[in-house]
Design a protein around this motif. Structure first.
Motif, PDB file in Angstrom:
ATOM      1  N   MET A   1       0.752  -1.046  -0.111  1.00  0.00           N
ATOM      2  CA  MET A   1       0.030   0.013   0.057  1.00  0.00           C
ATOM      3  C   MET A   1       0.828   1.470   0.007  1.00  0.00           C
ATOM      4  N   ASN A   2       2.142   0.896   0.100  1.00  0.00           N
ATOM      5  CA  ASN A   2       3.122   2.125  -0.099  1.00  0.00           C
ATOM      6  C   ASN A   2       3.147   2.761  -1.367  1.00  0.00           C
ATOM      7  N   ASP A   3       3.073   1.634  -2.239  1.00  0.00           N
ATOM      8  CA  ASP A   3       3.114   1.927  -3.650  1.00  0.00           C
ATOM      9  C   ASP A   3       1.883   2.949  -4.249  1.00  0.00           C
ATOM     10  N   SER A   4       2.073   4.319  -4.704  1.00  0.00           N
ATOM     11  CA  SER A   4       0.844   4.848  -4.819  1.00  0.00           C
ATOM     12  C   SER A   4      -0.077   4.597  -6.129  1.00  0.00           C
ATOM     13  N   SER A   5       0.736   3.779  -6.983  1.00  0.00           N
ATOM     14  CA  SER A   5       0.081   3.179  -8.088  1.00  0.00           C
ATOM     15  C   SER A   5      -0.760   2.103  -8.032  1.00  0.00           C
ATOM     16  N   THR A   6      -0.621   1.493  -6.652  1.00  0.00           N
ATOM     17  CA  THR A   6      -1.586   0.256  -6.169  1.00  0.00           C
ATOM     18  C   THR A   6      -2.836   0.746  -5.324  1.00  0.00           C
ATOM     19  N   ARG A   7      -3.961   0.460  -5.687  1.00  0.00           N
ATOM     20  CA  ARG A   7      -5.200   0.583  -4.805  1.00  0.00           C
ATOM     21  C   ARG A   7      -5.855  -0.775  -4.818  1.00  0.00           C
ATOM     22  N   ILE A   8      -6.660  -0.871  -3.648  1.00  0.00           N
ATOM     23  CA  ILE A   8      -7.316  -2.083  -3.334  1.00  0.00           C
ATOM     24  C   ILE A   8      -8.584  -1.934  -3.746  1.00  0.00           C
ATOM     25  N   LEU A   9      -9.179  -2.896  -4.604  1.00  0.00           N
ATOM     26  CA  LEU A   9     -10.554  -2.958  -4.846  1.00  0.00           C
ATOM     27  C   LEU A   9     -11.633  -3.194  -3.981  1.00  0.00           C
ATOM     28  N   THR A  10     -12.665  -2.675  -3.844  1.00  0.00           N
ATOM     29  CA  THR A  10     -13.886  -2.741  -2.853  1.00  0.00           C
ATOM     30  C   THR A  10     -14.803  -3.385  -3.346  1.00  0.00           C
ATOM     31  N   GLN A  11     -15.619  -4.267  -2.605  1.00  0.00           N
ATOM     32  CA  GLN A  11     -16.658  -4.653  -2.927  1.00  0.00           C
ATOM     33  C   GLN A  11     -17.846  -4.246  -1.895  1.00  0.00           C
ATOM     34  N   TRP A  12     -19.039  -3.954  -2.446  1.00  0.00           N
ATOM     35  CA  TRP A  12     -20.106  -3.217  -1.687  1.00  0.00           C
ATOM     36  C   TRP A  12     -21.455  -4.144  -1.980  1.00  0.00           C
ATOM     37  N   ASN A  13     -22.374  -4.480  -0.932  1.00  0.00           N
ATOM     38  CA  ASN A  13     -23.608  -5.287  -1.163  1.00  0.00           C
ATOM     39  C   ASN A  13     -24.670  -4.050  -1.704  1.00  0.00           C
ATOM     40  N   ARG A  14     -25.884  -4.593  -1.731  1.00  0.00           N
ATOM     41  CA  ARG A  14     -26.860  -3.744  -2.299  1.00  0.00           C
ATOM     42  C   ARG A  14     -27.365  -2.419  -1.223  1.00  0.00           C
ATOM     43  N   ASN A  15     -26.997  -2.832  -0.024  1.00  0.00           N
ATOM     44  CA  ASN A  15     -27.270  -1.827   0.907  1.00  0.00           C
ATOM     45  C   ASN A  15     -26.191  -0.643   1.189  1.00  0.00           C
ATOM     46  N   ASN A  16     -24.990  -0.825   0.278  1.00  0.00           N
ATOM     47  CA  ASN A  16     -23.817  -0.022   0.204  1.00  0.00           C
ATOM     48  C   ASN A  16     -23.035   0.050   1.686  1.00  0.00           C
ATOM     49  N   GLN A  17     -22.869  -1.432   1.934  1.00  0.00           N
ATOM     50  CA  GLN A  17     -22.131  -1.871   2.886  1.00  0.00           C
ATOM     51  C   GLN A  17     -20.955  -2.634   2.395  1.00  0.00           C
ATOM     52  N   PRO A  18     -19.538  -2.404   2.937  1.00  0.00           N
ATOM     53  CA  PRO A  18     -18.411  -3.012   2.365  1.00  0.00           C
ATOM     54  C   PRO A  18     -18.522  -4.487   2.641  1.00  0.00           C
ATOM     55  N   VAL A  19     -18.275  -5.463   1.683  1.00  0.00           N
ATOM     56  CA  VAL A  19     -18.109  -7.084   2.069  1.00  0.00           C
ATOM     57  C   VAL A  19     -16.946  -7.593   1.425  1.00  0.00           C
ATOM     58  N   GLY A  20     -16.807  -8.912   1.496  1.00  0.00           N
ATOM     59  CA  GLY A  20     -15.902  -9.718   0.939  1.00  0.00           C
ATOM     60  C   GLY A  20     -14.353  -8.976   1.799  1.00  0.00           C
ATOM     61  N   ASP A  21     -13.311  -9.671   1.288  1.00  0.00           N
ATOM     62  CA  ASP A  21     -12.042  -9.905   1.984  1.00  0.00           C
ATOM     63  C   ASP A  21     -11.464  -8.129   2.153  1.00  0.00           C
ATOM     64  N   SER A  22     -11.964  -7.521   1.176  1.00  0.00           N
ATOM     65  CA  SER A  22     -11.260  -6.097   1.208  1.00  0.00           C
ATOM     66  C   SER A  22     -11.994  -5.270   2.382  1.00  0.00           C
ATOM     67  N   SER A  23     -13.164  -5.769   2.766  1.00  0.00           N
ATOM     68  CA  SER A  23     -13.886  -4.981   3.936  1.00  0.00           C
ATOM     69  C   SER A  23     -12.961  -5.066   5.239  1.00  0.00           C
ATOM     70  N   SER A  24     -12.441  -6.184   5.505  1.00  0.00           N
ATOM     71  CA  SER A  24     -11.708  -6.281   6.458  1.00  0.00           C
ATOM     72  C   SER A  24     -10.390  -5.200   6.514  1.00  0.00           C
ATOM     73  N   LEU A  25      -9.848  -5.242   5.092  1.00  0.00           N
ATOM     74  CA  LEU A  25      -8.646  -4.326   5.077  1.00  0.00           C
ATOM     75  C   LEU A  25      -9.089  -2.739   5.321  1.00  0.00           C
ATOM     76  N   LEU A  26     -10.096  -2.583   4.793  1.00  0.00           N
ATOM     77  CA  LEU A  26     -10.694  -1.144   4.786  1.00  0.00           C
ATOM     78  C   LEU A  26     -11.155  -0.787   6.255  1.00  0.00           C
ATOM     79  N   ALA A  27     -11.714  -1.832   7.065  1.00  0.00           N
ATOM     80  CA  ALA A  27     -11.980  -1.300   8.305  1.00  0.00           C
ATOM     81  C   ALA A  27     -10.499  -1.157   9.410  1.00  0.00           C
TER      82      ALA A  27
END
Length: 332
Positions: free
Chosen positions: A1-27
């Motif tokens: 994540m120190n590489d400015s050219s790399t960003r993590i894709l996020t996944q959201w459900n129908r209620n606009n809440q983060p889900v999937g593995d990326s949700s724990s990284l985001l939290a």
């Protein structure tokens, strides 16, 4: 994540809440952002008082620099989550560095090394006020009523529901999520209170909708968090998404949400009036507060005259302490 050219894709459900593995990284990332009080200074009573420049800077230069999030509703979720985490971090900071057996002057002197002393002084004076202590006592009383633990650990309800719906190919109701999140692996409820609440829900659902049953058994829902759904969901959302909602259920939910929204609008208008129409009164109050802080710090330090140029008297404009857009991403 120190590489400015790399960003993590996020996944959201129908209620606009983060889900999937990326949700724990985001939290976890949001927790780090909230821990840096350079992002949101401790001198503000709540996140709604933090200038928009701070919030926009964090979202644009820190969150979006590391995660792919572009939707306005996703931004709302992120800021709400940041607000909750920031509030918890402030409480822990106060508990760690403040000692009720010491005087105000001594506590101000014992400020955290990463917090400006004038910021800490304002924070300490607020936390020792009658208003803040009353809020703390009410929160403690409410926490004492929480006798039903869940078994999900750090996993959110949204993420658990998404996993279940992916596996089984169907939607899971609020009642089902309550049962799944409060039962042990052996199939028994975590305690007697959890079992009784489940039975009351099932009984009420024989005569009304699921949404209305939750209101009757658990009390009214609050804007931004719905039981069995998690953070970021409003009552009107689940009413619209539930084809079996009755008119009474819709009325109850929407009335509650309208009241919450109206209260928020009132608070926002009060803030605007205070900021625009009462600017002179604000400056006078700040001057008095700074004099009190100067007096306390002078008593703590001796004859040394402190420099108390605080950003609190610059809330209506961009002070030197407010990050400018275009700077490098804020550190966390």
């Amino acid at each position: 994540m120190n590489d400015s050219s790399t960003r993590i894709l996020t996944q959201w459900n129908r209620n606009n809440q983060p889900v999937g593995d990326s949700s724990s990284l985001l939290a976890g990332f949001l927790g780090q952002v909230a821990s840096n009080f350079g992002n949101f200074p401790v001198l503000y009573e709540n996140l709604s008082q933090v200038p928009e420049q701070y919030k926009n800077n964090v979202y644009l230069n820190t969150i979006q620099a590391n995660f792919v999030v572009n939707d306005e509703k996703h931004k709302q979720y992120i800021l709400r989550s940041l607000g909750n985490k920031w509030k918890d971090k402030r409480c822990r900071l106060f508990d760690k560095y403040h000692n009720w057996e010491l005087s105000v002057e001594e506590n101000i002197q014992n400020h955290p090394p990463h917090i400006p002393q004038d910021h800490w002084a304002i924070f300490v004076l607020y936390r020792r006020s009658a208003k803040a202590m009353d809020i703390a006592n009410k929160n403690a009383a409410n926490r004492a009523k929480l006798v039903i633990p869940h078994i999900l650990g750090s996993k959110t309800l949204a993420r658990k529901r998404d996993e279940l719906e992916t596996i089984h190919g169907r939607e899971f109701s609020r009642a089902e999520m309550y049962q799944l999140s409060h039962k042990k692996p052996d199939g028994t409820f975590v305690n007697e209170e959890a079992r009784e609440l489940h039975e009351k829900l099932q009984e009420q659902m024989q005569n009304c909708s699921e949404n209305e049953a939750f209101i009757r058994v658990c009390g009214k829902e609050h804007h931004g968090y719905v039981r069995g759904m998690g953070l970021g969901v409003s009552p009107s959302q689940i009413v619209r998404s539930s084809s079996g909602a009755t008119s009474s259920s819709t009325t109850s939910f929407e009335s509650n949400e309208r009241m919450e929204q109206m209260q928020a609008e009132i608070e926002s208008l009060k803030a605007q009036v205070t900021e625009i129409d009462s600017l002179k009164a604000q400056v006078a109050e700040v001057d008095v507060l700074k004099q009190k802080i100067a007096f306390l710090m002078q008593r703590a330090k001796g004859d040394e005259t402190p420099d108390l140029e605080s950003p609190i008297n610059k809330r209506s404009s961009e002070g030197s302490h407010i990050p400018q857009g275009g700077n490098s991403p804020a550190t966390i």
